[in-house]
Design a protein around this motif. Sequence first.
Motif, PDB file in Angstrom:
ATOM      1  N   THR A   1       0.808  -1.226   0.000  1.00  0.00           N
ATOM      2  CA  THR A   1       0.000   0.000   0.000  1.00  0.00           C
ATOM      3  C   THR A   1       0.839   1.273   0.000  1.00  0.00           C
ATOM      4  OG1 THR A   1      -0.166  -0.071   2.425  1.00  0.00           O
ATOM      5  CG2 THR A   1      -1.930  -1.135   1.155  1.00  0.00           C
TER       6      THR A   1
ATOM      7  N   THR B   1      -0.359  -0.898 -17.523  1.00  0.00           N
ATOM      8  CA  THR B   1      -1.287  -0.778 -16.394  1.00  0.00           C
ATOM      9  C   THR B   1      -0.643  -0.093 -15.205  1.00  0.00           C
ATOM     10  OG1 THR B   1      -2.444  -2.800 -17.078  1.00  0.00           O
ATOM     11  CG2 THR B   1      -2.767  -2.070 -14.810  1.00  0.00           C
ATOM     12  N   LEU B   2       0.542  -0.552 -14.824  1.00  0.00           N
ATOM     13  CA  LEU B   2       1.202  -0.012 -13.629  1.00  0.00           C
ATOM     14  C   LEU B   2       1.660   1.431 -13.810  1.00  0.00           C
ATOM     15  CD1 LEU B   2       3.408  -3.055 -12.517  1.00  0.00           C
ATOM     16  CD2 LEU B   2       1.262  -2.272 -11.493  1.00  0.00           C
TER      17      LEU B   2
ATOM     18  N   ASP C   1      -0.389   4.336 -12.368  1.00  0.00           N
ATOM     19  CA  ASP C   1      -0.510   4.567 -10.930  1.00  0.00           C
ATOM     20  C   ASP C   1       0.816   4.686 -10.193  1.00  0.00           C
ATOM     21  OD1 ASP C   1      -3.445   4.327 -10.842  1.00  0.00           O
ATOM     22  OD2 ASP C   1      -3.075   2.221 -11.351  1.00  0.00           O
TER      23      ASP C   1
ATOM     24  N   LEU D   1      -0.045  -8.081 -11.332  1.00  0.00           N
ATOM     25  CA  LEU D   1      -1.229  -7.210 -11.240  1.00  0.00           C
ATOM     26  C   LEU D   1      -2.213  -7.715 -10.188  1.00  0.00           C
ATOM     27  CD1 LEU D   1      -1.887  -6.477 -15.034  1.00  0.00           C
ATOM     28  CD2 LEU D   1      -0.603  -5.101 -13.382  1.00  0.00           C
ATOM     29  N   ASN D   2      -2.350  -9.035 -10.060  1.00  0.00           N
ATOM     30  CA  ASN D   2      -3.266  -9.603  -9.080  1.00  0.00           C
ATOM     31  C   ASN D   2      -2.783  -9.357  -7.659  1.00  0.00           C
ATOM     32  OD1 ASN D   2      -4.855 -10.706 -11.158  1.00  0.00           O
ATOM     33  ND2 ASN D   2      -3.598 -12.562 -11.249  1.00  0.00           N
TER      34      ASN D   2
ATOM     35  N   ILE E   1      -0.736  -6.641  -6.700  1.00  0.00           N
ATOM     36  CA  ILE E   1      -0.676  -5.210  -6.390  1.00  0.00           C
ATOM     37  C   ILE E   1      -2.064  -4.582  -6.321  1.00  0.00           C
ATOM     38  CG2 ILE E   1       0.119  -2.965  -7.258  1.00  0.00           C
ATOM     39  CD1 ILE E   1       2.599  -4.337  -8.301  1.00  0.00           C
ATOM     40  N   TYR E   2      -2.970  -5.039  -7.165  1.00  0.00           N
ATOM     41  CA  TYR E   2      -4.312  -4.426  -7.194  1.00  0.00           C
ATOM     42  C   TYR E   2      -5.336  -5.288  -6.450  1.00  0.00           C
ATOM     43  CZ  TYR E   2      -2.548  -1.140 -10.662  1.00  0.00           C
ATOM     44  OH  TYR E   2      -1.841  -0.148 -11.305  1.00  0.00           O
TER      45      TYR E   2
END
Length: 234
Positions: free
Chosen positions: A6, A116-117, A120, A230-231, A233-234
């Motif tokens: 986070t 994707t990353l 953010d 991705l799974n 981190i998000y």
Amino acid sequence: MEIDFTNIKVIGFDADDTLWVNETYFREAEEEVGKLLSIYETPNKIDQELFKMEIKNLPTYGYGIKGFVLSMIELAIELSNGSVSNDIISKMLAIGKDMINKPIELLVGVEQVLSTLSKDYKLIVATKGDLLDQERKLENSGLLKYFHHIEVLSEKEEKNYSKLLQHLEIEPSEFLMIGNSLKSDVLPLVNMGSQAIHIPFHTTWQHEEVSHKDGHSSAFKTVKTITDVLNIIY
């Protein structure tokens, strides 16, 4: 240690065998060298001696294809007691040039993950190797647009990463490193309080191998493919 993403602000990616294929080409080159020098030694012995030569030369040449080729040539001179032919040396140079000119083969899902990353997080490349070669590969990969910063390190130890994070003006707890090498991309970061995700590649250079104990820890995440990141981190 609890794994918590986070607080992450910057995500670092190793390059070779994390973003694109690399080590496979070294294994192929080693097989060719074994054949070229088979008049002097067995392929297994040549492979062992080449590794020793590379490690001996690391402080002088660093990582990368050029140092690998110089180590090949030095080994050929040593095994032949100085009688190695110009033809064999020429073929070794050709092996190196062929490695340098290999097209970039991105690993599956790399561009999707970076795209994707990058929306953010600040993304960087933190890699080892020859500066010119790594710059060329990054340029040819088509991935430069996703990265805020590129860092080619002489070594990937805690002191090197600390300097990098100071340059980026972030705390260790705000950094996540993603790579295929436990020794270079994971364990130094965990030791300094950063997060790390390990993505094993199907072949690993001997120099990057770690003990079974170090390879199995709850202090970092291990995933099968880069898209699995991705799974997590998000």
